[in-house]
Design an enzyme around this catalytic site. Sequence first.
Site, PDB file in Angstrom:
ATOM      1  N   ASP A 180       1.698 -11.963   7.594  1.00 14.66           N
ATOM      2  CA  ASP A 180       0.091 -12.242   6.797  1.00 14.66           C
ATOM      3  C   ASP A 180      -0.585 -12.571   8.277  1.00 14.66           C
ATOM      4  O   ASP A 180      -0.823 -13.912   8.063  1.00 14.66           O
ATOM      5  CB  ASP A 180      -0.132 -12.862   5.839  1.00 14.66           C
ATOM      6  N   GLN A 193       0.669  -1.452  -0.092  1.00 11.80           N
ATOM      7  CA  GLN A 193       0.347  -0.010   0.298  1.00 11.80           C
ATOM      8  C   GLN A 193       0.700   0.953  -0.269  1.00 11.80           C
ATOM      9  O   GLN A 193       1.843   0.897   0.377  1.00 11.80           O
ATOM     10  CB  GLN A 193      -0.806  -0.138   0.927  1.00 11.80           C
ATOM     11  N   GLU A 216       2.110  -8.158  12.055  1.00 12.80           N
ATOM     12  CA  GLU A 216       1.709  -6.952  11.138  1.00 12.80           C
ATOM     13  C   GLU A 216       2.075  -7.136   8.997  1.00 12.80           C
ATOM     14  O   GLU A 216       3.642  -7.668   9.200  1.00 12.80           O
ATOM     15  CB  GLU A 216       2.082  -6.117  11.752  1.00 12.80           C
ATOM     16  N   ASP A 265      -7.232  -5.796  13.423  1.00 18.02           N
ATOM     17  CA  ASP A 265      -7.113  -4.685  13.984  1.00 18.02           C
ATOM     18  C   ASP A 265      -6.697  -4.082  12.401  1.00 18.02           C
ATOM     19  O   ASP A 265      -5.331  -3.797  12.310  1.00 18.02           O
ATOM     20  CB  ASP A 265      -6.473  -3.980  15.152  1.00 18.02           C
ATOM     21  N   SER A 266      -7.628  -4.163  11.754  1.00 18.58           N
ATOM     22  CA  SER A 266      -7.537  -4.222  10.049  1.00 18.58           C
ATOM     23  C   SER A 266      -7.597  -2.954   9.464  1.00 18.58           C
ATOM     24  O   SER A 266      -8.185  -2.089  10.064  1.00 18.58           O
ATOM     25  CB  SER A 266      -7.772  -5.704   9.898  1.00 18.58           C
ATOM     26  N   THR A 267      -7.345  -2.758   8.380  1.00 18.54           N
ATOM     27  CA  THR A 267      -7.478  -2.020   7.220  1.00 18.54           C
ATOM     28  C   THR A 267      -8.663  -2.371   6.605  1.00 18.54           C
ATOM     29  O   THR A 267      -9.461  -3.738   7.607  1.00 18.54           O
ATOM     30  CB  THR A 267      -6.630  -1.761   6.477  1.00 18.54           C
ATOM     31  N   ASP A 268      -9.693  -1.166   5.485  1.00 17.34           N
ATOM     32  CA  ASP A 268     -10.918  -1.825   4.836  1.00 17.34           C
ATOM     33  C   ASP A 268     -10.959  -2.964   4.865  1.00 17.34           C
ATOM     34  O   ASP A 268      -9.205  -3.434   4.253  1.00 17.34           O
ATOM     35  CB  ASP A 268     -11.322  -0.931   4.846  1.00 17.34           C
ATOM     36  N   HIS A 274      -8.050   2.577  20.076  1.00 17.67           N
ATOM     37  CA  HIS A 274      -7.573   1.598  20.654  1.00 17.67           C
ATOM     38  C   HIS A 274      -7.745   1.446  21.822  1.00 17.67           C
ATOM     39  O   HIS A 274      -7.669  -0.033  21.719  1.00 17.67           O
ATOM     40  CB  HIS A 274      -5.825   2.495  20.487  1.00 17.67           C
TER      41      HIS A 274
HETATM   42  N1  SAM Z   1      -5.263   0.970  14.167  1.00 17.65           N
HETATM   43  C1  SAM Z   1      -5.613   1.922  13.161  1.00 17.65           C
HETATM   44  C2  SAM Z   1      -6.837   2.301  13.471  1.00 17.65           C
HETATM   45  O1  SAM Z   1      -6.226   3.228  14.843  1.00 17.65           O
HETATM   46  O2  SAM Z   1      -7.498   3.146  12.877  1.00 17.65           O
HETATM   47  C3  SAM Z   1      -6.513   0.506  12.038  1.00 17.65           C
HETATM   48  C4  SAM Z   1      -6.097   0.339  10.836  1.00 17.65           C
HETATM   49  S1  SAM Z   1      -3.838  -0.842  11.474  1.00 17.65           S
HETATM   50  C5  SAM Z   1      -3.057   0.845  10.759  1.00 17.65           C
HETATM   51  C6  SAM Z   1      -4.380  -1.885   9.483  1.00 17.65           C
HETATM   52  C7  SAM Z   1      -3.285  -2.992   9.412  1.00 17.65           C
HETATM   53  O3  SAM Z   1      -3.489  -4.227   9.285  1.00 17.65           O
HETATM   54  C8  SAM Z   1      -2.443  -2.074   8.188  1.00 17.65           C
HETATM   55  O4  SAM Z   1      -0.611  -1.779   8.488  1.00 17.65           O
HETATM   56  C9  SAM Z   1      -2.335  -2.906   7.330  1.00 17.65           C
HETATM   57  O5  SAM Z   1      -0.692  -3.419   6.653  1.00 17.65           O
HETATM   58  C10 SAM Z   1      -2.321  -4.484   8.310  1.00 17.65           C
HETATM   59  N2  SAM Z   1      -2.921  -5.355   7.420  1.00 17.65           N
HETATM   60  C11 SAM Z   1      -4.212  -5.700   6.465  1.00 17.65           C
HETATM   61  N3  SAM Z   1      -4.135  -6.350   6.342  1.00 17.65           N
HETATM   62  C12 SAM Z   1      -3.419  -7.063   6.897  1.00 17.65           C
HETATM   63  C13 SAM Z   1      -2.593  -8.654   6.992  1.00 17.65           C
HETATM   64  N4  SAM Z   1      -3.646  -9.949   6.145  1.00 17.65           N
HETATM   65  N5  SAM Z   1      -2.670  -9.641   8.004  1.00 17.65           N
HETATM   66  C14 SAM Z   1      -1.932  -8.451   9.068  1.00 17.65           C
HETATM   67  N6  SAM Z   1      -1.856  -7.174   8.347  1.00 17.65           N
HETATM   68  C15 SAM Z   1      -2.736  -6.564   7.644  1.00 17.65           C
END
Ligand code: SAM
Length: 279
Positions: free
Chosen positions: A137, A31, A106, A155-158, A62
């Site tokens: 992953d 990304q 992560e 705690d994932s992205t969309d 959080h």
């Molecule tokens: N803590 C954040 C907040 O305050 O909204 C939430 C977003 S956090 C940065 C989301 C993380 O999920 C990203 O850094 C992304 O790289 C990670 N991510 C996405 N898909 C993933 C996967 N399959 N395994 C591990 N991490 C993943």
Amino acid sequence: MEVWFTEDQTKHLRIGCRVREVLFSGQSPFQKVAVLDTVEFGRMLTLDNVIQTNIKDEFVYHEMITHVGLNTHPNPKKVLVIGGGDGGAVREIVKHKGIEKVVHVEIDQMVIDVAKKFFPELSSGFEDPRVEILVDDGIKHVKENKGVYDMIIVDSTDPVGPAVGLFGEEFYRSVFDALTEDGLFVAQTESPFFNSSLITQVTTTISGIYPLNRLFWAVVPTYPGGYWTFTMGSKKHDPLTVELNQGKIAALKTKWYSPEVHRSAFVLQPFVKELLPHK
Ligand code: SAM
């Protein structure tokens, strides 16, 4: 010249923040990662132009993604965080003295590096000796670990890109298997205003796997609609009936979460209740 960051929150809705300075911009294998110094929210992390977190409102998200579950389980010792590369969730988990081990998986090393450099307030928990960081992953990790964790935090992205699989049935089954016999998970599950079908889908899916499922909410000003949901799937413990330890919660020194907020977060408005198949 004024600089503005704009996120397309839906096809027809944008949020804009005035930016003092772009502190970092890079492309990882997963990304586009950026750190902005915004006037209204302070430092802000964006991934693929989507706001992830910022100094002003991060505590709400959080605290809620961690403490609700950690205070529902009577004695959590081993916790897994999937995603959450900014470190905010880990920072809250290590406040719990009884926690023996936090495994943080992560997928993107760049997010971790940026958090360490630009968000020391969030990433401070990475230094705790109980924390192990794995760049991997999360989907693979839960498949490979069975009966290990008392709590798993998603705690994932969309639900796009590498995070799509973090909202599917197969993943929730692997999470079930990765939990101990009285374990529970909490995942962020988006907005009831703009992504209501996801909430219905997740609840429907996990109700076929977990004896207990609960939806709760909090206010995160920078997320679409400002009203954000979390879903808990639990093998045994119920966040609605658990006796909360007031002294233990006071010691967490939280800014949003409290025993009263723990209870009120599960009070759902009629339009949100309607999204749930069984309510
Ligand atoms: N803590 C954040 C907040 O305050 O909204 C939430 C977003 S956090 C940065 C989301 C993380 O999920 C990203 O850094 C992304 O790289 C990670 N991510 C996405 N898909 C993933 C996967 N399959 N395994 C591990 N991490 C993943």
